[in-house]
Scaffold this motif. Structure first.
Motif, PDB file in Angstrom:
ATOM      1  N   ASP B  26       0.849  -1.188   0.000  1.00 53.71           N
ATOM      2  CA  ASP B  26       0.000   0.000   0.000  1.00 53.71           C
ATOM      3  C   ASP B  26       0.881   1.233   0.000  1.00 53.71           C
ATOM      4  N   ILE B  27       0.503   2.182  -0.808  1.00 56.12           N
ATOM      5  CA  ILE B  27       1.250   3.427  -0.830  1.00 56.12           C
ATOM      6  C   ILE B  27       0.310   4.548  -0.398  1.00 56.12           C
ATOM      7  N   TYR B  28       0.742   5.306   0.638  1.00 56.66           N
ATOM      8  CA  TYR B  28      -0.116   6.355   1.212  1.00 56.66           C
ATOM      9  C   TYR B  28       0.328   7.718   0.759  1.00 56.66           C
ATOM     10  N   GLU B  29      -0.556   8.633   0.831  1.00 55.81           N
ATOM     11  CA  GLU B  29      -0.241  10.008   0.490  1.00 55.81           C
ATOM     12  C   GLU B  29       0.926  10.492   1.345  1.00 55.81           C
ATOM     13  N   GLY B  30       1.884  11.131   0.687  1.00 57.06           N
ATOM     14  CA  GLY B  30       3.033  11.640   1.402  1.00 57.06           C
ATOM     15  C   GLY B  30       4.173  10.662   1.559  1.00 57.06           C
ATOM     16  N   ASP B  31       3.956   9.448   1.155  1.00 59.01           N
ATOM     17  CA  ASP B  31       5.042   8.463   1.237  1.00 59.01           C
ATOM     18  C   ASP B  31       6.199   8.850   0.324  1.00 59.01           C
ATOM     19  N   TYR B  32       7.393   8.490   0.780  1.00 59.80           N
ATOM     20  CA  TYR B  32       8.560   8.533  -0.102  1.00 59.80           C
ATOM     21  C   TYR B  32       9.108   7.126  -0.028  1.00 59.80           C
TER      22      TYR B  32
END
Ligand SMILES: Nc1ncnc2c1ncn2[C@@H]1O[C@H](COP(=O)(O)OP(=O)(O)OP(=O)(O)O)[C@@H](O)[C@H]1O
Ligand SMILES: Nc1ncnc2c1ncn2[C@@H]1O[C@H](COP(=O)(O)OP(=O)(O)OP(=O)(O)O)[C@@H](O)[C@H]1O
Ligand SMILES: [Mg+2]
Ligand SMILES: [Mg+2]
Ligand SMILES: [Zn+2]
Lengths: 269, 249, 304, 269, 249
Positions: B26-32
């Motif tokens: 899962d990739i969340y908003e703001g992830d780097y």
């Protein structure tokens, strides 16, 4: 020059030539850059098999030629996906299939006495007023099409996968493009000749690729070169009593060679 | 936190062998998010599946909450593929033309490119320091310059999420530093989500705030940043000798 | 418009009507009728393939000034349609020489008389869809009718020389009748009836003189015959012990040679006169002499 | 089958077909991979202009056709360097130039009285014993050529710059290759037909590219597919009374489609 | 020490602007020469001129004492070009076929590839750990795997001098380490001369024994290894901010 323009057929030849000289390189540049340079030759052979099929089945041959061309164009589009790296292979396959079907149909029917080739080989001197309307209509259609979808066609030609991820409806535009191409080629080759149509799609573009400093320039320059070939070709062929179509094509080849030669000289110095 | 991308139980194989086995991510908003792993471990494949270039044989992808097949809002996505510079070098297009083409979702179909769009192009080129080359033919640039242009192309749209598959390949040190600085700024200040594949583990471990490591057809680890932990995991994936090459800046 | 009219008068010499003939037989017929009173030109250069053939602008300009255009029709000159519709020449008299002639349908190599009669009505429509055999000129009797059509057109264009054209036409028609008589006599009691020809150009001769044409290719010389066809013909050659396979001057003799070789027959020329070579023209040959050559060949071959 | 072989022309057709079925895909694979798929069609049009030039100038037309083809092939090689990324563009240019010259020459000469196309369009059924010797000779030449220069041709096709730095005399081999190709195409199209020659160079190769797991496999498989098309094409065309050339080509297209379809099914499962 | 390559007073420009201005460079037997410099500084151009792919507008190249135009002994040279992996991915060739093709100068024209050659291929592939992939189609490998194959192709010939233009691009850390180890071995033990363009200055400064730095169309420096000196020079070329990214392993 004036002498030439006294005659209706010469006026129409010039007019048709000028329109074809815009239209062909304008779609030609996208075709060349997508490695589909020879689509004109390929579709003309398919049209031939369409004419044969029309005669055999009793359908109006030109309509059948159109149907066959459009189907072939869709076939090329399908095959192109199978040979992503070799788009020109798709063209070659369809070309062979086209002639193959024509030959088999002719031998099957046994009594086709229509000079099939006559259906394909128009001539810029025999453009009729009704043809003029068709060619002008096609011209406007194509120019509108290219103008409206310019940036999309450009992106697709450069990087199809990238274009898809940019959200461009690549599939639909490709489909639309190829169908329009097929129609244009089939109809206009019957009017001005397949030689002229397929050559003007390729040679001016090739010449402009040698010197263009941007895509836009390449597109514009190829139109200029095409127009130069068409107008001077019609004039020269008149005074030297040569076939107009052939003369135009040879002139465009000469321009191409001059451009290449000129570029060679420029680079040396 | 909004979930932007969700990879659910994805399997994929090119011919017979599976390259991805039941991958979840899962990739969340703001992830780097940094993705590392040895050559051939399936990093690029995973990215391509997320972008619907390849179809998983099992599992599904959700992008901004929609199934990827129904997702239309491509303007939110920027992508620099691996081997981006492996295009047809004879193509007669200028740097500007190439970057501008990616503004499609901004401009919309049938509409022309205007001056304000051209300014966006110029800004994107400035970011990678290629503004002087805007009228050069892309085929006439050096390999690293080309790569920079493709980075600019991905940025021009101000996307919400960037997928970068080895973006710094062939780029000189100074520019790399600027590039990583920019990514940090985009991520921290503009809250752009970044997914980056890279072999430059030293930099990756330093910069990212989440971390995925591929190997053996699986997503082996998937953690939030914690240097100690990562080093252990990397050792597991790459072997013991690994240690030597991990360095921080 | 005025300038052009003046110009055209200059171009057509002493006021002779300018007559264009599409292919060689039309040219020959017109020449026999118009003689020196017309300014006669042939459109398609001898033997050129019609689909590479592109009229030059000069020819087109001259045709704008022409008085008569003669063509064979029945789909022989596909390019002709385009030319008519292109020209703005209102005074141009266009003659389809085969108009009003009962045409033969082409059905492979077996003839079907019933069909031919039924189809005659359609001929009046003047539009042929290609199933008709266009090689009308090879039958001397039908050629007379073609000559008549041409004569009528010349008279229409140049009323003042009516008698001259009528007289020449009579003379030429007599020659054709004599030719017909010679053909009848020579071919009435030959031993064989079968002629194996390169392409189906001789249907009208066969029809007129009771021969049986066995074409290797169909009406279109470009057509590729199937292997089965070649086998059939080979068997026929063997069965009927045919000794000759004909080929033409303007197309490749290869197919005929292969067949002849297969059964140990010989090859000979049978000229469909679609066009003469420059050498033939220079040697003074024309329609009548070539027809006579053909007759000699036929006599020799079929009488053997 | 036996019935068929009673006739000399059928025997020769089969023999010639079998030889062409080795020869065409063997050179075809290098051509396709170098984006020169359509060289056969291109050179045939150039040969046409050669025939026309021969007739105009009074030189034996076939010799002139050969000279023109070889020159055109060298021209393609030159142009290919100008359009490194678009080799197929060179082919398209030469094709247009070829027809252009033919048309202009015909209109210039005004009395060309030999059927030009007869010079080009062979037919596999009209192969003579003397042709058999020529075709066999060519066959042996090509097979030897490919065998001896296999690894060099492979390297050049994959990476021309790399091949040069590996010390391969790329220029000379390319020159030799293109001249041999031009000769083979010109001579064999006259014997078995341009349709057959250019199709067999492309379609079997396209089919084998779909499944081949190595270059060697691709080469061998394309020969197998070509032979399959030729032999079954001759038999089927005989029993169904169709043109042999066209039937062979259509069969190869069908095989190609089957291969593509089969591959699609395999990938789904 | 034998002089293998000698670049004499070379000038070159693609269109008008000069990319190389009076460049002089000698490469001696046993050298391990690193070439660095920012993107577009002319590194690849220099290599191409040395290999006669481009012709200098002024000056000359000598290779093994011969003018490059007369040089025939190409078997002594190995080359991995920048963007090597940018080939036609549809080409139906296996890894083995591609590597074997480079054995040309060993085998000679007209002669076939034999079993012993195939063993050389196998060995070269082992070096880059790609021996398991020998029968795979090159287009079906991951980007890094392809790059390794091209390195193997350059090595298969046992060349006397290797030209490597950013050879480790896209290669994973572990393999990079192995690669650099191998280069060191080739250079130290087998006395193979190596010319390597790279942006990985940290590694380069550590490993090479000679060093060339390009910038501003010139070969700015050209020294034997001496860390201090290099750092100063690099600062000059890349600017002050540079320092941060130079690291040693
Ligand atoms: N084919 C070409 N035509 C015109 N200019 C070119 C061409 N190739 C390179 N250039 C220009 O020449 C300069 C040097 O290019 P080169 O490829 O040698 O750089 P480089 O040092 O290898 O850079 P990189 O690290 O990005 O690979 C660059 O400014 C580039 O834009
Ligand atoms: N088109 C293809 N056909 C068949 N196999 C493929 C294809 N592309 C990749 N593979 C295989 O799939 C595996 C994963 O490839 P992928 O490109 O995802 O690796 P990667 O992690 O991106 O590696 P790299 O670091 O080298 O880019 C590799 O083993 C590769 O050989
Ligand atoms: Mg990858
Ligand atoms: Mg470089
Ligand atoms: Zn005829």
């Amino acid at each position: 020059m004036l002498e030439l323009l006294q005659y209706g057929f010469m006026q129409r030849a010039l007019m048709a030539g000028i329109i074809i000289g815009i239209l062909c390189p304008l779609i030609g540049i996208f075709l060349v850059l997508r490695r589909m340079s020879l689509i004109g030759d390929s579709l003309s052979h398919v049209a031939l098999s369409g004419v044969a099929a029309g005669i055999v089945s009793g359908v109006y041959p030109l309509a059948m030629a159109l149907v066959f061309s459009v189907l072939a164009a869709l076939g090329i589009e399908q095959l192109r996906k199978k040979y992503e790296e070799y788009a020109e292979l798709a063209i070659a396959i369809i070309l062979s299939a086209g002639i193959g079907i024509a030959v088999v149909l002719i031998s099957y029917a046994k009594s086709i006495n229509v000079d099939l080739f006559g259906y394909l080989f128009g001539n810029i001197l025999t453009v009729r007023s009704s043809d003029m309307r068709l060619i002008t209509g096609l011209g406007i259609l194509i120019i509108m099409f290219v103008k409206l979808l310019y940036k999309e066609l450009f992106y697709i030609a450069f990087d199809e996968e990238g274009a898809r991820i940019a959200g461009i409806p690549v599939k639909r535009i490709n489909l639309f493009f190829i169908v329009i191409i097929a129609m244009t080629i089939t109809l206009s080759m019957r009017i001005v000749g397949v030689l002229l149509v397929s050559s003007l799609m390729v040679i001016p573009v090739a010449a402009s690729l040698q010197v263009a400093k941007s895509f836009k320039q390449a597109a514009l320059l190829s139109v200029v070169i095409a127009e130069l070939s068409v107008v001077s070709g019609i004039i020269i062929s008149y005074y030297m009593e040569l076939a107009s179509g052939g003369t135009i094509v040879l002139l465009s080849v000469i321009i191409l060679l001059l451009v290449i030669g000129f570029k060679g000289v420029m680079q040396k110095t | 936190m909004k979930k932007l991308v969700s990879v659910k139980d994805v399997c994929f194989g090119y011919e017979n062998e599976l390259v991805l086995k039941n991958v979840n991510l899962d990739i969340y908003e703001g992830d780097y998010l940094g993705i590392v792993g040895p050559n051939g471990s399936g990093k690029s494949t995973l990215i391509k599946i997320m972008l619907n270039i390849l179809k998983p044989s099992k599992g599904s992808i959700e992008m901004f909450g929609k199934n990827i097949d129904d997702f239309r809002d491509w303007g939110k996505i920027g992508y620099v593929r691996q081997k981006a510079t492996s295009f047809n070098t004879g193509f007669p297009a200028t740097v500007e033309e190439i970057v501008a083409a990616n503004l499609f979702s901004r401009i919309g179909i049938f509409k022309p490119i205007t001056r304000s769009h051209r300014e966006m192009v110029y800004k994107a080129l400035e970011i990678v320091e290629m503004e002087k080359f805007n009228r050069k033919l892309i085929g006439n640039l050096s390999g690293g310059q080309q790569q920079k242009v493709f980075i600019a192309r991905a940025l021009v749209n101000s996307p919400e999420i960037l997928f970068l598959d080895e973006p710094t390949v062939g780029i000189d040190l100074d520019s790399q530093r600027e590039f990583y600085g920019l990514m940090e700024k985009l991520n921290k200040e503009m809250h752009i989500t970044i997914v980056m594949v890279s072999h430059d583990i030293g930099v990756i471990t330093e910069k990212v705030n989440r971390f995925a490591c591929m190997g053996d057809s699986r997503l082996i680890c998937h953690t939030n940043n914690s240097h100690l932990e990562i080093t252990d995991i990397l050792k597991e994936v790459y072997g013991d000798k690994m240690n030597l090459l991990i360095h921080r800046h | 418009r005025n300038d052009i009219d003046k110009q055209s008068q200059v171009m057509s010499g002493e006021g002779n009507p300018v007559v264009y003939a599409s292919i060689y037989p039309m040219y020959d017929f017109a020449k026999n009728i118009g003689k020196d009173k017309i300014d006669l030109r042939m459109v398609v250069p001898a033997g050129a393939e019609p689909h590479d053939w592109e009229p030059t602008a000069k020819v087109m300009v001259q045709m704008e000034e022409a008085d008569v255009f003669i063509y064979n029709g029945v789909g022989m000159e596909t390019w002709a349609d385009n030319i008519f519709t292109t020209l703005a020449n209102d005074k141009l008299i266009i003659v389809e020489a085969s108009r009003g002639i009962d045409l033969l349908k082409f059905h492979g190599h077996e003839h079907d008389k019933e069909h031919e009669e039924q189809d005659e009505e359609h001929d009046e429509g003047g539009h042929h869809h290609g199933e008709y055999d266009p090689h009308v000129w090879l039958d001397p009797i039908r050629a007379i009718k073609q000559a008549e059509n041409i004569k009528d057109a010349l008279i229409q264009a140049d009323e003042s020389n009516r008698d001259f054209y009528e007289a020449n036409y009579q003379e030429f028609a007599d020659k054709l009748k004599a030719l017909d008589a010679r053909y009848k006599e020579a071919l009435s009691n030959v031993k064989r009836k079968e002629i194996v020809v390169a392409h189906a150009a001789f249907g009208y001769i066969a029809d007129r003189y009771g021969l049986e044409q066995i074409p290797v290719s169909g009406l279109n010389p470009q057509e590729e015959p199937s292997a089965a066809k070649l086998v059939q013909i080979t068997q026929l050659l063997r069965e009927k012990d045919i000794k000759y396979v004909f080929f033409e001057t303007l197309t490749s003799p290869k197919l005929s040679e292969v067949l002849a070789n297969e059964v140990g027959a010989r090859t000979a020329v049978l000229n469909p006169i679609g066009g003469l070579t420059q050498e033939e023209i220079d040697a003074g040959k024309d329609y009548i002499t070539v027809m006579e050559e053909n007759l000699e060949t036929l006599k020799a071959v079929l009488g053997e």
